[in-house]
Design a protein around this motif. Structure first.
Motif, mmCIF file in Angstrom:
data_model
loop_
_atom_site.group_PDB
_atom_site.id
_atom_site.type_symbol
_atom_site.label_atom_id
_atom_site.label_comp_id
_atom_site.label_asym_id
_atom_site.label_seq_id
_atom_site.Cartn_x
_atom_site.Cartn_y
_atom_site.Cartn_z
ATOM 1 N N PHE A 199 6.742 -2.653 -10.006
ATOM 2 C CA PHE A 199 6.363 -1.652 -11.024
ATOM 3 C C PHE A 199 6.447 -2.231 -12.438
ATOM 4 O O PHE A 199 5.596 -1.972 -13.278
ATOM 5 N N GLU A 200 7.490 -3.031 -12.672
ATOM 6 C CA GLU A 200 7.663 -3.609 -14.006
ATOM 7 C C GLU A 200 6.500 -4.518 -14.382
ATOM 8 O O GLU A 200 5.980 -4.461 -15.496
ATOM 9 N N LYS A 201 6.084 -5.361 -13.445
ATOM 10 C CA LYS A 201 4.988 -6.290 -13.746
ATOM 11 C C LYS A 201 3.701 -5.514 -14.032
ATOM 12 O O LYS A 201 2.918 -5.894 -14.902
ATOM 13 N N MET A 202 3.485 -4.412 -13.298
ATOM 14 C CA MET A 202 2.263 -3.638 -13.509
ATOM 15 C C MET A 202 2.292 -2.968 -14.873
ATOM 16 O O MET A 202 1.267 -2.865 -15.549
ATOM 17 N N ALA A 203 3.502 -2.548 -15.275
ATOM 18 C CA ALA A 203 3.628 -1.952 -16.611
ATOM 19 C C ALA A 203 3.389 -3.024 -17.668
ATOM 20 O O ALA A 203 2.685 -2.810 -18.659
ATOM 21 N N ALA B 115 11.887 -6.721 -5.141
ATOM 22 C CA ALA B 115 12.432 -5.370 -5.282
ATOM 23 C C ALA B 115 11.287 -4.524 -5.837
ATOM 24 O O ALA B 115 10.472 -5.021 -6.619
ATOM 25 N N GLU B 116 11.235 -3.261 -5.447
ATOM 26 C CA GLU B 116 10.101 -2.441 -5.899
ATOM 27 C C GLU B 116 10.028 -2.383 -7.419
ATOM 28 O O GLU B 116 8.953 -2.349 -7.994
ATOM 29 N N VAL C 180 0.851 -1.197 0.000
ATOM 30 C CA VAL C 180 0.000 0.000 0.000
ATOM 31 C C VAL C 180 0.884 1.244 0.000
ATOM 32 O O VAL C 180 0.674 2.183 -0.777
ATOM 33 N N LYS C 181 1.894 1.237 0.858
ATOM 34 C CA LYS C 181 2.776 2.411 0.972
ATOM 35 C C LYS C 181 3.638 2.602 -0.269
ATOM 36 O O LYS C 181 4.138 3.685 -0.537
ATOM 37 N N LEU C 182 3.832 1.523 -0.989
ATOM 38 C CA LEU C 182 4.616 1.627 -2.216
ATOM 39 C C LEU C 182 3.749 2.167 -3.357
ATOM 40 O O LEU C 182 4.180 3.015 -4.137
ATOM 41 N N LEU C 183 2.504 1.696 -3.425
ATOM 42 C CA LEU C 183 1.668 1.981 -4.590
ATOM 43 C C LEU C 183 0.840 3.263 -4.456
ATOM 44 O O LEU C 183 0.677 3.994 -5.428
#
Ligand code: ADP
Length: 657
Positions: free
Chosen positions: A553-557, A548-549, A445-448
């Motif tokens: 992010f990569e998977k979401m992209a 790793a963050e 949550v804090k990351l996204l």
């Protein structure tokens, strides 16, 4: 087969005949031939005699009053005590049917009266021989049976032992896998929150440094967990060489930084000395090399109470003599410490898995696995560790690996960028985070959220399904191990409902959510084998914890086509190796040379360096006699390079010893 004629002659023969003259004639001739003979003139007397002392052979007349020979034979054959005694019939009946009957009820031969005594003797001998052979055969077959039973028993026991070993090995693998799962889960929170804190623009440079250290140490811990797994893989013969090209200077920098934190509080002087001709870019199995160095330097610092730990890296030609690195150019590594040393008796055992020498056991730290893993890693890389040690002086571990320089372009360095927001020209993405551990949910949550995603949470699979219906997320981060309904079960349920197979949606009165919600499993499982199971449950992909963050992010992209806004990060500095210029000498060099100097001089040197009195240090160097000029040069070098710290350490080291 050897047949003992005299033993045959000692046979015990029973004659049953109602004609005394026949009986006598036979008895006399047989006795003369060496047989023991008994006689009976009636059938039932013969049976009694056979039962009291079973003979080796019976000569049996057929025509007798009361019990005839056939009846006697039948009774003998029906009694287990006498059934195996061969019976030769004697009879004046020479009809073929009489003979057939005699054989039919168990006779082994048939002699017609009046008989020729030679024929009787020959037939008797023949039957005794057959009996003897049968007996031997029976004995051998019994022996074979016993041996066979023993073999069967051995096979059963061996199978049992194999099954037990297999079960133990399976239990061990499962234990290791479970343990690493348990360790990975909290590490996920540690590493994740470090990354989140690192995003905070208001933290000081010092705090950022600490975060870096926590992060790196966590990552090393993760590597250690992987190492334990690695060892079980090695044992199962599943370890492979994974060579990549990388920046060796940066690699050493990171190691040195990491170990400085450990060495400094103990007052141990840590020095990395890398020869100037060691290339910056090399190609080798980075993970395994790092594993070996972490273990050797870590041990050196752990066991050394005072003095120094040095890593020396040099380039040399292999002598091709197997053992140390083989042929061609080699990178040579030496980890030297001034620790307690290892005794000659213990030095051979320290490379065994779970073996610790006395000093290791006393430290109550470690597992005794480090050297075993390092040795196996190096074996795969074509090298071998050797160790030399003197109790009370110190220990040096050495190894070589093949030097394969890599050109810089071969090294894949991703531009150092960090996601700081979402490109505004896109829809609002709804993300559901499913995890039973609060910390792990919070982490995502804090990351996204700060990036601009709309995030909701669920604690178990059941809640995930409900949230999926209500919130209609574009993507779900789904932990696999969950209470109530596990993550894979929830994924299956969601897919079934998406495809209209759930049966419940009509009643739910809720709209069918997105036609296809991306589900990415988060798993702390260490087994690649789980992948098919995860995909079969309907997940689109999976990411291993700790993550790793960038991976998130990569998977979401990749799956949602999200566009991010990035900020550039500064490249870490990798100056050419900073100690190269010094050309410093080893502790043993100084030890040897300083031993030639008087104690007063050493005390004066120590005082002068402590007071940072360069003048006085120079004067003291000038007092070194001509025959110890190498020491003077080396100390002068250190002084010229402003390394009073090194001179102080050396003088203290030798004064202490
Ligand atoms: P661990 O360090 O976890 O005990 P290792 O396999 O790395 O296991 O080392 C095995 C043992 O070898 C240690 O327990 C210790 O007794 C001994 N040992 C290793 N390195 C050193 C060293 N630099 N100085 C003294 N003893 C050492």
């Amino acid at each position: 087969m050897e047949l003992n004629q005299s033993r045959l002659k000692q046979g015990n023969i029973l004659i049953i005949d109602d004609r005394p003259e026949d009986l006598q004639l036979l008895a006399q001739n047989l006795s003369e031939k060496g047989y023991t003979v008994r006689g009976a003139v009636k059938g039932h007397m013969g049976i009694k005699a056979a039962l009291s002392i079973p003979p080796d052979l019976i000569l049996l007349d057929i025509k007798m009053p009361e019990l005839d020979g056939y009846e006697v034979c039948k009774r003998l054959k029906s009694d287990p005590q006498t059934q195996n005694i061969p019976v030769i019939f004697l009879s004046a009946l020479d009809d073929v049917w009489d003979k057939v009957k005699a054989f039919h009820i168990g006779g082994v031969d048939y002699i017609t009266k009046p008989f020729q005594i030679e024929e009787v003797l020959a037939r008797v001998e023949n039957q005794l021989l057959i009996r003897q052979l049968n007996k031997q055969l029976r004995e051998q077959s019994q022996q074979l049976q016993v041996q066979n039973q023993q073999l069967q028993q051995e096979i059963i026991e061996r199978r049992k032992a194999e099954a037990a070993a297999e079960a133990a090995s399976k239990a061990k693998s499962e234990f290791v896998a479970n343990m690493s799962h348990e360790l990975r889960t909290p590490l996920n929170a540690i590493l994740g929150f470090t990354q989140i804190l690192n995003r905070d623009p208001f933290i000081s440079a010092e705090q950022r440094d600490y975060l870096e250290i926590i992060n790196r140490s966590g990552e090393h811990l993760l590597e250690l967990i992987d190492n334990v797994l690695e060892l079980s893989k090695i044992e199962a013969g599943k370890l492979t060489l994974n060579e990549t090209s990388f920046d060796f200077y940066r690699f050493l920098d990171a190691l040195e930084e990491m170990f400085h934190i450990k060495a400094e509080p103990k007052g141990i002087y840590l020095m990395f000395k890398v020869d100037p001709d060691v290339p910056q870019y090399i190609k080798t199995d980075q993970q395994k090399l790092r594993g070996c160095l972490i273990n050797l330097i870590g041990n050196a610092i752990k066991f050394t109470e005072s003095g120094s730990v040095n890593l020396r890296v040099s380039r040399r030609m292999g002598n091709g003599a197997g053992g140390q690195g083989g042929q061609g150019e080699q990178l040579h590594f030496e980890v030297e410490d001034t620790g307690p040393g290892i005794s000659a008796e213990e030095i051979n055992t320290i490379f065994e898995a779970f073996a610790q020498a006395e000093i290791g056991r006393k430290s109550a730290e470690g597992s005794g696995l480090g050297l075993a893993i390092s040795q196996r890693f190096l074996k795969i890389m074509g090298g071998e560790i050797t160790v030399s040690s003197t109790v009370g002086i110190g220990t040096t571990f050495q190894f070589d690996i093949k030097l394969a320089p890599a050109a810089q372009p071969e090294i894949i360095t991703k531009p150092r960028q960090r996601v700081i927001g979402l490109d505004p020209h896109q829809e609002a993405y709804r993300i559901l985070v499913v995890d039973d551990t609060r910390e792990n949910r919070l982490l995502l949550v804090k990351l996204l959220e700060p990036i601009g995603f709309e995030v909701r949470e669920a604690e178990n699979g059941q809640e995930a399904v409900t949230q999926w219906l209500v919130f209609q997320p574009h993507l779900i981060w789904m932990d696999t191990r969950l209470p109530v309904m596990d993550g894979l079960e929830a994924a299956r349920e969601i897919r079934a409902r998406e495809w209209g197979e759930g049966g419940q949606q009509e009643n739910d009165q809720l709209p069918i959510p997105h036609s296809h919600t991306v589900i990415i499993a988060l798993t702390a499982s260490v087994f690649e084998e789980k992948r098919p199971e995860i995909l079969a449950a309907g997940c689109d992909d999976f990411v291993r914890k700790p993550f790793a963050e960038e991976a998130i992010f990569e998977k979401m992209a990749q799956y949602l086509g999200v566009h991010y806004i990035y900020e550039d990060l500064p490249e870490p500095t990798t100056a050419p190796w900073r100690f190269n210029a010094l050309g410093e000498k080893s502790d043993s060099f100084f030890k040897e040379k300083m031993a030639l100097m008087p104690t007063n001089w050493l005390i004066a040197l120590q005082r002068a360096t402590k007071n940072l009195d360069e003048e006085l240090v120079l004067q003291l160097i000038e007092q070194i006699p001509e025959n110890n000029i190498a020491l003077a040069d080396a100390l002068k070098d250190l002084l010229d390079n402003f390394r009073l710290d090194v001179i102080l350490r050396l003088s203290q080291l030798f004064l202490n010893s």
